[in-house]
Design an enzyme around this catalytic site. Structure first.
Site, PDB file in Angstrom:
ATOM      1  N   GLU A  36      26.333  60.038   2.030  1.00 60.63           N
ATOM      2  CA  GLU A  36      26.149  58.856   1.179  1.00 60.63           C
ATOM      3  C   GLU A  36      24.659  58.655   0.915  1.00 60.63           C
ATOM      4  O   GLU A  36      23.848  58.688   1.834  1.00 60.63           O
ATOM      5  CB  GLU A  36      26.767  57.624   1.866  1.00 60.63           C
ATOM      6  CG  GLU A  36      26.350  56.278   1.304  1.00 60.63           C
ATOM      7  CD  GLU A  36      26.640  56.083  -0.190  1.00 60.63           C
ATOM      8  OE1 GLU A  36      27.743  56.443  -0.638  1.00 60.63           O
ATOM      9  OE2 GLU A  36      25.744  55.585  -0.898  1.00 60.63           O
ATOM     10  N   ARG A 109      36.207  43.636  -2.192  1.00 59.33           N
ATOM     11  CA  ARG A 109      35.850  45.056  -2.176  1.00 59.33           C
ATOM     12  C   ARG A 109      35.298  45.500  -0.840  1.00 59.33           C
ATOM     13  O   ARG A 109      35.605  46.580  -0.357  1.00 59.33           O
ATOM     14  CB  ARG A 109      34.681  45.291  -3.136  1.00 59.33           C
ATOM     15  CG  ARG A 109      35.046  45.630  -4.444  1.00 59.33           C
ATOM     16  CD  ARG A 109      33.851  45.436  -5.358  1.00 59.33           C
ATOM     17  NE  ARG A 109      34.455  45.422  -6.648  1.00 59.33           N
ATOM     18  CZ  ARG A 109      34.725  46.507  -7.338  1.00 59.33           C
ATOM     19  NH1 ARG A 109      34.336  47.675  -6.938  1.00 59.33           N
ATOM     20  NH2 ARG A 109      35.359  46.423  -8.467  1.00 59.33           N
ATOM     21  N   TYR A 216      41.079  34.638  -8.939  1.00 60.93           N
ATOM     22  CA  TYR A 216      42.104  34.729  -7.896  1.00 60.93           C
ATOM     23  C   TYR A 216      41.461  34.449  -6.552  1.00 60.93           C
ATOM     24  O   TYR A 216      40.226  34.378  -6.443  1.00 60.93           O
ATOM     25  CB  TYR A 216      42.813  36.093  -7.916  1.00 60.93           C
ATOM     26  CG  TYR A 216      41.939  37.328  -7.951  1.00 60.93           C
ATOM     27  CD1 TYR A 216      41.350  37.831  -6.796  1.00 60.93           C
ATOM     28  CD2 TYR A 216      41.732  38.010  -9.148  1.00 60.93           C
ATOM     29  CE1 TYR A 216      40.579  38.986  -6.838  1.00 60.93           C
ATOM     30  CE2 TYR A 216      40.948  39.169  -9.192  1.00 60.93           C
ATOM     31  CZ  TYR A 216      40.373  39.650  -8.037  1.00 60.93           C
ATOM     32  OH  TYR A 216      39.602  40.784  -8.075  1.00 60.93           O
ATOM     33  N   ASP A 293      35.640  57.764  -9.653  1.00 65.47           N
ATOM     34  CA  ASP A 293      34.911  57.477 -10.891  1.00 65.47           C
ATOM     35  C   ASP A 293      34.129  58.691 -11.397  1.00 65.47           C
ATOM     36  O   ASP A 293      33.873  58.793 -12.599  1.00 65.47           O
ATOM     37  CB  ASP A 293      33.930  56.310 -10.675  1.00 65.47           C
ATOM     38  CG  ASP A 293      34.561  54.959 -10.988  1.00 65.47           C
ATOM     39  OD1 ASP A 293      35.800  54.897 -11.137  1.00 65.47           O
ATOM     40  OD2 ASP A 293      33.817  53.961 -11.079  1.00 65.47           O
TER      41      ASP A 293
HETATM   42  P1  FAD Z   1      31.712  54.320  -6.497  1.00 68.29           P
HETATM   43  O1  FAD Z   1      32.255  53.060  -5.999  1.00 68.29           O
HETATM   44  O2  FAD Z   1      30.737  54.266  -7.619  1.00 68.29           O
HETATM   45  O3  FAD Z   1      31.065  55.074  -5.268  1.00 68.29           O
HETATM   46  C1  FAD Z   1      30.193  56.170  -5.423  1.00 68.29           C
HETATM   47  C2  FAD Z   1      29.411  56.319  -4.116  1.00 68.29           C
HETATM   48  O4  FAD Z   1      28.640  57.501  -4.190  1.00 68.29           O
HETATM   49  C3  FAD Z   1      28.435  55.174  -3.888  1.00 68.29           C
HETATM   50  O5  FAD Z   1      28.521  54.765  -2.541  1.00 68.29           O
HETATM   51  C4  FAD Z   1      27.080  55.802  -4.230  1.00 68.29           C
HETATM   52  O6  FAD Z   1      26.007  55.212  -3.496  1.00 68.29           O
HETATM   53  C5  FAD Z   1      27.320  57.235  -3.807  1.00 68.29           C
HETATM   54  N1  FAD Z   1      26.482  58.194  -4.545  1.00 68.29           N
HETATM   55  C6  FAD Z   1      26.211  58.214  -5.865  1.00 68.29           C
HETATM   56  N2  FAD Z   1      25.428  59.252  -6.175  1.00 68.29           N
HETATM   57  C7  FAD Z   1      25.201  59.914  -5.012  1.00 68.29           C
HETATM   58  C8  FAD Z   1      24.459  61.082  -4.683  1.00 68.29           C
HETATM   59  N3  FAD Z   1      23.783  61.760  -5.614  1.00 68.29           N
HETATM   60  N4  FAD Z   1      24.439  61.503  -3.392  1.00 68.29           N
HETATM   61  C9  FAD Z   1      25.119  60.830  -2.429  1.00 68.29           C
HETATM   62  N5  FAD Z   1      25.842  59.703  -2.688  1.00 68.29           N
HETATM   63  C10 FAD Z   1      25.876  59.262  -3.969  1.00 68.29           C
HETATM   64  N6  FAD Z   1      39.383  48.937  -9.669  1.00 68.29           N
HETATM   65  C11 FAD Z   1      40.593  48.563  -9.179  1.00 68.29           C
HETATM   66  O7  FAD Z   1      41.337  49.408  -8.658  1.00 68.29           O
HETATM   67  N7  FAD Z   1      41.025  47.267  -9.253  1.00 68.29           N
HETATM   68  C12 FAD Z   1      40.249  46.289  -9.820  1.00 68.29           C
HETATM   69  O8  FAD Z   1      40.668  45.109  -9.861  1.00 68.29           O
HETATM   70  C13 FAD Z   1      38.971  46.648 -10.346  1.00 68.29           C
HETATM   71  N8  FAD Z   1      38.181  45.717 -10.921  1.00 68.29           N
HETATM   72  C14 FAD Z   1      36.947  46.072 -11.373  1.00 68.29           C
HETATM   73  C15 FAD Z   1      36.137  45.090 -11.935  1.00 68.29           C
HETATM   74  C16 FAD Z   1      34.877  45.409 -12.401  1.00 68.29           C
HETATM   75  C17 FAD Z   1      34.017  44.329 -13.019  1.00 68.29           C
HETATM   76  C18 FAD Z   1      34.405  46.762 -12.295  1.00 68.29           C
HETATM   77  C19 FAD Z   1      33.016  47.145 -12.748  1.00 68.29           C
HETATM   78  C20 FAD Z   1      35.213  47.747 -11.752  1.00 68.29           C
HETATM   79  C21 FAD Z   1      36.490  47.418 -11.283  1.00 68.29           C
HETATM   80  N9  FAD Z   1      37.338  48.392 -10.717  1.00 68.29           N
HETATM   81  C22 FAD Z   1      38.556  48.022 -10.240  1.00 68.29           C
HETATM   82  C23 FAD Z   1      36.921  49.817 -10.663  1.00 68.29           C
HETATM   83  C24 FAD Z   1      36.407  50.240  -9.304  1.00 68.29           C
HETATM   84  O9  FAD Z   1      35.393  49.389  -8.874  1.00 68.29           O
HETATM   85  C25 FAD Z   1      35.855  51.670  -9.359  1.00 68.29           C
HETATM   86  O10 FAD Z   1      36.703  52.487 -10.124  1.00 68.29           O
HETATM   87  C26 FAD Z   1      35.769  52.249  -7.942  1.00 68.29           C
HETATM   88  O11 FAD Z   1      34.927  51.461  -7.151  1.00 68.29           O
HETATM   89  C27 FAD Z   1      35.280  53.700  -7.972  1.00 68.29           C
HETATM   90  O12 FAD Z   1      35.096  54.178  -6.653  1.00 68.29           O
HETATM   91  P2  FAD Z   1      34.332  55.530  -6.375  1.00 68.29           P
HETATM   92  O13 FAD Z   1      34.263  55.651  -4.904  1.00 68.29           O
HETATM   93  O14 FAD Z   1      34.919  56.625  -7.159  1.00 68.29           O
HETATM   94  O15 FAD Z   1      32.877  55.320  -6.985  1.00 68.29           O
END
Ligand code: FAD
Length: 423
Positions: A36, A109, A216, A293
């Site tokens: 991370e 979250r 909510y 994502d």
């Molecule tokens: P991220 O949460 O972006 O995590 C990526 C991680 O990788 C981070 O910890 C970052 O620090 C790390 N990282 C990045 N680059 C590097 C690197 N080069 N080297 C090492 N580490 C790195 N989803 C739902 O399911 N329900 C909801 O109700 C919902 N509501 C939302 C509301 C809003 C306003 C928003 C913006 C999003 C919402 N989402 C919701 C979507 C959800 O937040 C994301 O899709 C989800 O958090 C993605 O998770 P992830 O782990 O793939 O990516």
């Protein structure tokens, strides 16, 4: 090297996607390390809605009771018009739980992230912070990552769960995040500070012209979570400095009393500009795979972003489990191919539906009235619109349910288009 301990799988990114995948694979007996970038594991932001397709997986992981104890299981989701406040449609979440076998719930979250972090610790996942990865390469025996400070690490498989601005995605496609010109403001406050009566048995969504407002409860109803989203005129005009608090106030000026009462509570020192990316159908390059994502950042209107990330790890781990020989050797090409055969198409559907759903929410003029008439006419117990998403997560394309057929707005007769009386 980062560590002298060899691992089977390296996961880059310790968000909800990375940690949940790490846990899923560690449960299958694999040695997993998470790298991370940040100094600490954590999540910023506020609430998250998690639908039955996610609580089903939490149950499978043995984590659902913990999630329920930290979150809220509401009784209904109510959609209202943001201008006149009238109810448009609802989901009966008690009946929905009966229908799908698992609850629709809301959780902070950081609480969901914490559940996966603790589960990873219990499962022996090697959790490394301060580890920003800047390079990826396939090797004859696996894959290697390079950190910004020059250190390297390698494993049989590397999973990139590095979010919207994924470095690893560049191995597969040279694309950029797509700006929606919409921005989200958030707030999570003790419920006593709400300044109004709020019914926390509901997830409430007000949809309006170029804006919407969601609220909510969180943490057993002690906290109120709010999200206010709007289209930024400055973004549309091509200005750099867009989504600022003056635009927030202007965007909600014409909304009903209930929505206006929530706006002063929004955090004004940070906001989230809404980007997604076009769907891609290739997620794997050799021994490197995208997840969460990094592979499929959505606009948030389907509330499925974190859920899709959690589903990715669950699906991958299931395919790993069925491709392990008696001596423990895993057919990784087979497992990654099975993952890539089913997940990109599901996520493509969610991404494109999220864009369309957002457009429907934000309609103005006659189209808004047509939409309202359609939503009011909907049978609230008709689950044909949600089966494709809230049903069991498909492991193969054959298990993927068909999508619903959208109804055209202009199918609404003109006689049905009166404004509702203010409720
Ligand atoms: P991220 O949460 O972006 O995590 C990526 C991680 O990788 C981070 O910890 C970052 O620090 C790390 N990282 C990045 N680059 C590097 C690197 N080069 N080297 C090492 N580490 C790195 N989803 C739902 O399911 N329900 C909801 O109700 C919902 N509501 C939302 C509301 C809003 C306003 C928003 C913006 C999003 C919402 N989402 C919701 C979507 C959800 O937040 C994301 O899709 C989800 O958090 C993605 O998770 P992830 O782990 O793939 O990516």
């Amino acid at each position: 090297p980062i560590s002298a301990n060899p691992v089977d799988v390296l996961i880059v990114g310790g968000g909800i996607g990375g940690l949940s995948a790490a846990y899923a694979l560690a449960r299958e007996g694999l040695r997993v390390r998470v790298l991370e970038r940040a100094r600490e594991f954590g999540e910023v932001g506020a609430g998250l809605q998690i639908a039955p397709n996610c609580t089903r997986i939490l149950h499978d992981y043995g984590l659902l009771d913990e999630a329920k104890s930290l979150g809220v299981v509401p009784q209904s989701m109510v959609m209202r018009d943001a201008v006149d406040g009238s109810e448009l449609t609802r989901l009966d979440l008690v009946d929905l739980e009966r229908e799908y076998g698992f609850p629709y719930m809301v959780i902070h979250r950081s609480d969901l992230h914490g559940i996966f972090l603790r589960a990873c610790r219990r499962a022996g996942v090697d959790l490394i912070t301060d580890a920003p990865v800047s390079g990826y390469e396939n090797t004859p025996s696996g894959a290697r990552v390079t950190l910004e400070d020059g250190r390297t690490d390698e494993a049989t498989i590397v999973i990139a769960a590095d979010g919207l601005h994924s470095v690893a995605r560049g191995l597969i496609v040279k694309d950029e995040p797509v700006s929606s010109s919409y921005v989200a403001y958030r707030a999570a406050v003790p419920v006593g500070q709400a300044g109004r009566e709020v019914d926390l048995s509901e997830v409430s969504v007000h949809i309006g012209p170029h804006c919407h407002f969601v609220h909510y409860g969180l943490r057993g109803g002690q906290m109120l979570n709010q999200v206010a989203v709007f289209e930024s005129p400055k973004a549309l005009a091509g200005e750099e400095d867009w989504g600022t608090p003056d635009e927030l106030d202007a965007a909600f000026a014409e909304t009903c009393e209930d929505v206006q009462a929530g706006i002063p509570l929004m955090w004004r020192d940070r906001w989230w500009r809404m980007f997604d990316r076009d769907p891609i159908m290739t997620w794997v390059q050799g021994n490197i795979a995208l997840l969460g994502d990094a592979a499929h950042p959505p606009l948030q209107y389907m509330a499925q972003g974190a859920i899709m990330a959690i589903e990715d790890g669950w699906v991958l781990a299931k395919h790993v489990a069925t491709r392990r020989a008696a001596d423990g050797a895993i057919d990784w090409p087979g497992a990654l191919a099975a993952y890539e055969t089913v997940r990109p198409e599901h996520c493509r559907r969610v991404l494109t539906t999220a864009r369309a759903w957002g457009e429907l929410w934000h309609l103005d003029g006659i189209a808004r009235l047509q939409r309202n008439a359609l939503l009011r006419a909907r049978d609230i117990y008709d689950y044909s619109f949600t089966d494709w998403i809230y049903g069991p997560t498909a492991l193969t394309p054959e298990e993927e349910p068909p999508m619903f057929t959208p109804i055209a707005l202009d199918s609404v007769p003109a006689a049905d288009l009166a404004e509702a009386s203010v409720g």
